[in-house]
Design a protein around this motif. Structure first.
Motif, mmCIF file in Angstrom:
data_model
loop_
_atom_site.group_PDB
_atom_site.id
_atom_site.type_symbol
_atom_site.label_atom_id
_atom_site.label_comp_id
_atom_site.label_asym_id
_atom_site.label_seq_id
_atom_site.Cartn_x
_atom_site.Cartn_y
_atom_site.Cartn_z
ATOM 1 N N VAL A 298 40.438 51.068 36.181
ATOM 2 C CA VAL A 298 41.598 51.516 36.962
ATOM 3 C C VAL A 298 42.390 50.296 37.407
ATOM 4 C CG1 VAL A 298 42.385 52.789 38.990
ATOM 5 C CG2 VAL A 298 40.290 53.504 37.805
ATOM 6 N N MET A 299 43.701 50.334 37.188
ATOM 7 C CA MET A 299 44.570 49.271 37.681
ATOM 8 C C MET A 299 45.302 49.780 38.907
ATOM 9 S SD MET A 299 45.463 46.182 37.340
ATOM 10 C CE MET A 299 46.619 45.239 38.310
ATOM 11 N N HIS A 300 44.925 49.280 40.065
ATOM 12 C CA HIS A 300 45.561 49.695 41.311
ATOM 13 C C HIS A 300 46.890 48.960 41.487
ATOM 14 C CE1 HIS A 300 42.109 52.026 42.735
ATOM 15 N NE2 HIS A 300 41.353 51.075 42.217
ATOM 16 N N LEU A 307 36.637 48.084 37.880
ATOM 17 C CA LEU A 307 35.761 48.348 36.738
ATOM 18 C C LEU A 307 34.576 49.175 37.216
ATOM 19 C CD1 LEU A 307 35.515 44.838 34.991
ATOM 20 C CD2 LEU A 307 37.145 46.683 34.546
ATOM 21 N N GLN A 308 34.373 50.315 36.566
ATOM 22 C CA GLN A 308 33.197 51.136 36.817
ATOM 23 C C GLN A 308 32.257 51.009 35.627
ATOM 24 O OE1 GLN A 308 34.245 55.150 37.918
ATOM 25 N NE2 GLN A 308 35.646 54.487 39.538
ATOM 26 N N MET A 309 30.991 50.680 35.902
ATOM 27 C CA MET A 309 30.058 50.338 34.822
ATOM 28 C C MET A 309 28.711 51.007 35.023
ATOM 29 S SD MET A 309 30.962 46.256 34.873
ATOM 30 C CE MET A 309 31.258 46.278 36.632
ATOM 31 N N LYS A 310 27.941 51.059 33.928
ATOM 32 C CA LYS A 310 26.559 51.523 33.958
ATOM 33 C C LYS A 310 25.694 50.536 33.186
ATOM 34 C CE LYS A 310 27.312 56.517 34.445
ATOM 35 N NZ LYS A 310 27.025 57.871 33.882
ATOM 36 N N VAL A 350 33.229 47.209 40.663
ATOM 37 C CA VAL A 350 33.786 46.038 41.340
ATOM 38 C C VAL A 350 35.302 46.174 41.348
ATOM 39 C CG1 VAL A 350 31.891 44.486 40.717
ATOM 40 C CG2 VAL A 350 33.862 44.676 39.191
ATOM 41 N N HIS A 351 35.920 45.595 42.359
ATOM 42 C CA HIS A 351 37.378 45.500 42.428
ATOM 43 C C HIS A 351 37.746 44.025 42.305
ATOM 44 C CE1 HIS A 351 37.044 49.604 43.852
ATOM 45 N NE2 HIS A 351 38.360 49.724 43.816
ATOM 46 N N ILE A 352 38.611 43.713 41.346
ATOM 47 C CA ILE A 352 38.939 42.327 41.020
ATOM 48 C C ILE A 352 40.417 42.090 41.275
ATOM 49 C CG2 ILE A 352 38.953 40.571 39.197
ATOM 50 C CD1 ILE A 352 36.734 42.239 37.815
ATOM 51 N N ARG A 353 40.700 41.195 42.203
ATOM 52 C CA ARG A 353 42.095 40.832 42.493
ATOM 53 C C ARG A 353 42.589 39.881 41.414
ATOM 54 N NH1 ARG A 353 44.917 40.556 47.450
ATOM 55 N NH2 ARG A 353 47.138 40.410 46.953
ATOM 56 N N LEU A 354 43.736 40.188 40.823
ATOM 57 C CA LEU A 354 44.261 39.362 39.732
ATOM 58 C C LEU A 354 44.883 38.093 40.295
ATOM 59 C CD1 LEU A 354 45.876 41.990 37.328
ATOM 60 C CD2 LEU A 354 43.523 41.188 37.474
ATOM 61 N N VAL A 404 37.485 42.941 52.178
ATOM 62 C CA VAL A 404 37.053 44.274 52.585
ATOM 63 C C VAL A 404 36.074 44.877 51.577
ATOM 64 C CG1 VAL A 404 38.822 45.621 51.386
ATOM 65 C CG2 VAL A 404 37.956 46.387 53.620
ATOM 66 N N THR A 405 35.958 44.280 50.401
ATOM 67 C CA THR A 405 35.175 44.901 49.327
ATOM 68 C C THR A 405 33.726 45.214 49.690
ATOM 69 O OG1 THR A 405 34.946 42.671 48.390
ATOM 70 C CG2 THR A 405 36.571 44.113 47.385
ATOM 71 N N PRO A 406 32.973 44.350 50.407
ATOM 72 C CA PRO A 406 31.591 44.731 50.733
ATOM 73 C C PRO A 406 31.513 45.988 51.581
ATOM 74 C CG PRO A 406 31.990 42.406 51.234
ATOM 75 C CD PRO A 406 33.308 43.038 50.971
ATOM 76 N N PHE A 407 32.549 46.214 52.383
ATOM 77 C CA PHE A 407 32.528 47.339 53.305
ATOM 78 C C PHE A 407 32.927 48.639 52.612
ATOM 79 C CE2 PHE A 407 33.765 43.639 56.148
ATOM 80 C CZ PHE A 407 32.432 43.293 56.342
#
Length: 558
Positions: A298-300, A307-310, A350-354, A404-407
């Motif tokens: 997903v690109m916010h 990225l959603q992973m298994k 994970v959420h990755i800031r570009l 904020v990501t850990p929360f």
């Protein structure tokens, strides 16, 4: 006082013990080179000998420690093993990088002292060789070793050379130059401004530690610093014989002294940590080869890639983090990212800031259809302070920007626990603070907060979660928009019923209110944000502890 001891007591003890060992080693080895065995070496070098050898011992000790704080799997194992017995002891492991930096600074300090002392030593070795005065003890000592199979004391063997030539033609000199350059590059590239802006520079130069340790082990292999042999000491007492050097070899009581260096001992200090670190890297390599399936990309709007992973066998707790590698971008680079999913979900995310070359390249690798076309390797998860969040009855979560990501993981987990009516949740109240510089940063997280808000209202749990969102910077055009829509039911920035606040929190007021609302409760304060904010919160925890409340400060550190 009790809160201060809970927060910092064990850390202070650890630091004092570490400093005490450094002082002990320095003094012990300084004195060790003042004994008779090193009398003739000191005749040439003076006390610069002890000033070189004492920091060398401290360097061995600190180089033994430097790798341990970055053995993440070992730390995760230790954290899981001891947190059931002592939460305070487990929390110290979350400060691993702080200790790693302190040890690095100590290594730099002792390296500087060691180098300066040896610069004096080589200059004095050279002067003794050039003196050409047979009535001078240093010169006579420098001539010993000219005969076949005769042991020498002065490593500069003739007067046709120079300290510079010796530096680059001997094992000790060459390895000393190499490990010093490696250390300088590693430390300078670790400065926060470089690490944040040019992570690749930090990443690659930090791997010079391999050259550093190889050079360190080889540095003393030629035994360039020498003292009188024990057998020679039995026949030749330097205290009585040093004034009779003109009759050495002629007088039975004062035969010519024999010299030998100490066997290299650095390897004994570092072989254990090097082996542990090798095992660490093997574990990481094994895990990096396990298959990772990208289930969703997903690109916010705020330049944040989700990225959603298994991955088979993957188990996580709230607030943990992983390292990601994309071999098509770089075979060597691994980047840390906090997990934003909850343990209750069937995937991890994970959420990755570009920002930066690597994250931009990862976005390109996703393609226009937002699908990963290349392999992704995952190492982890690794534990952080946020794992302890549900051990407190009252919790303060403070995030700044992407911090904020850990929360996200914590709040999602709270949501799932209450949906599932989990009665084992010890936490009764959460205060959430989010500070952002730009409105776009709110976008990717707003959906989660809106879901939580609706869920808490539906379950009549409005008092369980109190959240305050602060916009610390804004443009004039944005301010006008905010004023127009201020009376709207939902906030114009986040869409939440709770309105966004402007400016920075008054931490005095916030901490005092929480202490008043929850007397006698132990409050866990969790931060993922900049150092200045950490100092402000630590001061508030200390201030409240002096007033009788108990606030336990925890900072994300990876």
């Amino acid at each position: 006082m009790g809160s201060f001891l809970a927060n910092e007591g064990l850390s202070i003890v650890v630091i004092l013990v570490w400093l005490g060992i450094n002082v002990f080693l320095f003094v012990h080895f300084y004195m060790a080179f003042l004994i008779d065995r090193w009398f003739y070496t000191r005749a040439i070098l003076g006390h610069a000998l002890s000033w070189a050898r004492a920091p060398a011992a401290c360097l061995n000790f600190n180089c033994m420690l430097i790798l341990l704080p970055v053995c993440r799997n070992l730390l995760s194992f230790l954290r899981g093993s001891i947190q059931c017995c002592s939460r305070t002891a487990a929390r110290q492991l979350d400060r691993n990088l702080t200790f790693h930096k302190l040890v690095a600074y100590m290594i730099a300090f002792h390296t500087a002292v060691h180098i300066i002392a040896h610069l004096f030593n080589f200059e004095r070795f050279m002067d003794a060789q050039l003196e050409a005065n047979m009535s001078s003890l240093p010169h006579v000592l420098s001539l010993i070793g000219n005969k076949h199979n005769e042991s020498f004391l002065n490593p500069i063997r003739n007067n046709q050379t120079s300290p510079t030539i010796v530096m680059f033609t001997t094992v000790a000199g060459l390895t000393g130059v190499v490990i010093t350059l490696a250390l300088i590059l590693m430390i300078t590239s670790s400065m926060e401004v470089i690490r944040r802006s040019y992570f690749e520079v930090f990443w690659f130069t930090h791997h010079l530690f391999i050259i550093f340790f190889i050079g360190l082990v080889l540095h003393g292999i030629k035994r360039i610093v020498r003292g009188q042999t024990l057998d020679s000491l039995k026949k030749h007492n330097p205290i009585t014989c040093h004034s009779e050097f003109e009759r050495w070899g002629l007088d039975q009581d004062c035969p010519e002294p024999k010299f030998m260096g100490n066997p290299p001992g650095t390897w004994k200090w570092v072989v254990g940590p090097m082996f542990l670190y090798l095992c660490e890297r093997l574990v990481r390599f094994y895990r990096s080869q396990q298959k990772v399936v990208i289930t969703k990309v997903v690109m916010h709007p705020s330049k944040t890639l989700e990225l959603q992973m298994k991955k088979k066998g993957f188990r996580m707790e709230v607030g943990q983090y992983v390292f990601l590698q994309c071999p098509s971008i770089s075979q060597l680079e691994w980047h840390p990212f906090t997990l934003t999913s909850a343990p209750e979900e069937d995937h991890f995310s994970v959420h990755i800031r570009l920002q930066g070359d690597w994250t931009e390249a990862l976005y390109i690798a996703c393609g226009e259809k937002l699908r990963i076309k290349h392999k992704i390797a995952v190492d982890g998860p690794f534990g952080t302070a946020s794992e302890d969040v549900f051990r407190y009855e009252v919790v303060m979560l403070v995030g700044a920007g992407i911090g904020v990501t850990p929360f996200a993981s914590i709040l999602k987990s709270v949501w799932y626990k209450h949906v599932q009516e989990n009665t084992n949740v010890f936490t009764k109240k959460i205060y959430f603070y989010w500070l952002c510089r730009e409105t776009q940063a709110f976008e990717w997280f707003a959906d989660l907060l809106q879901s939580l808000e609706r869920q808490m209202i539906a379950k009549d749990m409005r008092d369980f979660l109190t959240y305050n969102i602060y916009l610390t910077r804004w443009r004039d055009t944005e301010a006008a928009h905010f004023r127009v829509h201020h009376e709207a039911e939902n906030d114009p920035i986040t869409g939440l019923k709770q309105k966004t606040l402007y400016g920075k929190p008054n931490w005095d007021t916030e901490f005092s209110a929480i202490a008043t609302n929850h007397p006698g409760c132990k409050v866990g304060v969790f931060l993922c944000g900049p150092t200045l904010l950490a100092k402000d919160l630590e001061k508030q925890c200390l201030k409240q502890s002096q007033a009788g409340a108990e606030f336990i400060f925890n900072k994300e550190n990876f």
